[in-house]
Design a protein around this motif. Structure first.
Motif, short mmCIF file in Angstrom:
data_model
loop_
_atom_site.label_atom_id
_atom_site.label_comp_id
_atom_site.label_asym_id
_atom_site.label_seq_id
_atom_site.Cartn_x
_atom_site.Cartn_y
_atom_site.Cartn_z
N GLU A 149 -11.83 3.97 4.03
CA GLU A 149 -11.77 4.11 2.57
C GLU A 149 -11.05 5.38 2.14
OE1 GLU A 149 -14.54 3.63 4.25
OE2 GLU A 149 -15.52 1.81 3.55
N VAL A 150 -11.14 6.43 2.94
CA VAL A 150 -10.59 7.72 2.49
C VAL A 150 -9.51 8.28 3.40
CG1 VAL A 150 -12.59 8.44 1.15
CG2 VAL A 150 -12.52 8.94 3.59
N GLU A 151 -9.37 7.73 4.60
CA GLU A 151 -8.34 8.27 5.48
C GLU A 151 -7.78 7.18 6.40
OE1 GLU A 151 -10.86 11.41 6.45
OE2 GLU A 151 -12.29 10.10 7.43
N GLU A 152 -6.51 7.29 6.66
CA GLU A 152 -5.82 6.31 7.48
C GLU A 152 -5.35 6.97 8.76
OE1 GLU A 152 -1.71 3.66 7.35
OE2 GLU A 152 -2.33 4.82 5.59
N VAL A 153 -5.69 6.36 9.91
CA VAL A 153 -5.26 6.92 11.19
C VAL A 153 -3.76 6.70 11.35
CG1 VAL A 153 -5.53 6.80 13.69
CG2 VAL A 153 -7.52 6.48 12.23
N VAL A 154 -3.04 7.81 11.49
CA VAL A 154 -1.59 7.70 11.63
C VAL A 154 -1.13 7.96 13.06
CG1 VAL A 154 -1.02 8.16 9.22
CG2 VAL A 154 -1.32 10.08 10.78
N GLU A 155 -1.99 8.65 13.86
CA GLU A 155 -1.65 8.91 15.26
C GLU A 155 -2.93 8.86 16.07
OE1 GLU A 155 0.63 12.45 16.27
OE2 GLU A 155 1.52 12.32 14.28
N ARG A 156 -2.86 8.25 17.25
CA ARG A 156 -4.01 8.25 18.15
C ARG A 156 -3.64 8.98 19.43
NH1 ARG A 156 -7.64 4.21 16.27
NH2 ARG A 156 -6.60 2.93 14.72
N HIS A 157 -4.45 10.01 19.76
CA HIS A 157 -4.24 10.76 20.99
C HIS A 157 -5.49 10.61 21.85
CE1 HIS A 157 -0.56 12.71 19.47
NE2 HIS A 157 -1.16 12.63 18.32
N GLU A 158 -5.42 11.14 23.06
CA GLU A 158 -6.53 10.97 24.00
C GLU A 158 -7.84 11.54 23.46
OE1 GLU A 158 -7.45 11.83 28.66
OE2 GLU A 158 -5.38 11.53 28.02
N GLY A 159 -7.80 12.76 22.96
CA GLY A 159 -9.04 13.40 22.53
C GLY A 159 -9.25 13.46 21.02
N PHE A 160 -8.26 13.05 20.29
CA PHE A 160 -8.37 13.18 18.83
C PHE A 160 -7.46 12.18 18.13
CE2 PHE A 160 -4.88 15.84 20.16
CZ PHE A 160 -3.92 15.70 19.16
#
Ligand SMILES: [Zn+2]
Length: 94
Positions: free
Chosen positions: A59-70
């Protein structure tokens, strides 16, 4: 003990550091590990933040990058605010 020191030194050399998860949950105390350059990169965009994986609220944030730890998210709160204002009958005079 030495192993821990070596690990710390290695992390220091690779430029990694731990940061607070910056998700929407004010009670969240998660830490995420990221490299300093990637953190700097994320924070150079004022709407982007580092989150622990799985902490993003669609609702408030869109994942733009996925990394191993974050994960890196882009906050979409202005959109949310607009939607909420639109849904709130008191926000507009009849
Ligand atoms: Zn969090």
């Amino acid at each position: 003990m030495n192993e821990r020191i070596a690990e710390t030194a290695e992390r220091f050399e690779s430029g990694s550091a731990e940061f607070y998860c910056e998700c929407a949950d004010p009670a969240c105390t998660e830490w995420v590990e990221a490299t300093l350059p990637s953190y700097e990169d994320v924070r150079s965009e004022s709407t982007q933040f580092i989150l622990a994986p799985g902490h993003a609220l669609p609702e408030v944030e869109e994942v733009v990058e996925r990394h191993e730890g974050f994960n890196v998210v882009e906050k979409v709160e202005p959109t949310l605010a607009a939607i909420l204002t639109h849904l709130d009958p008191r926000a507009e005079p009849a």
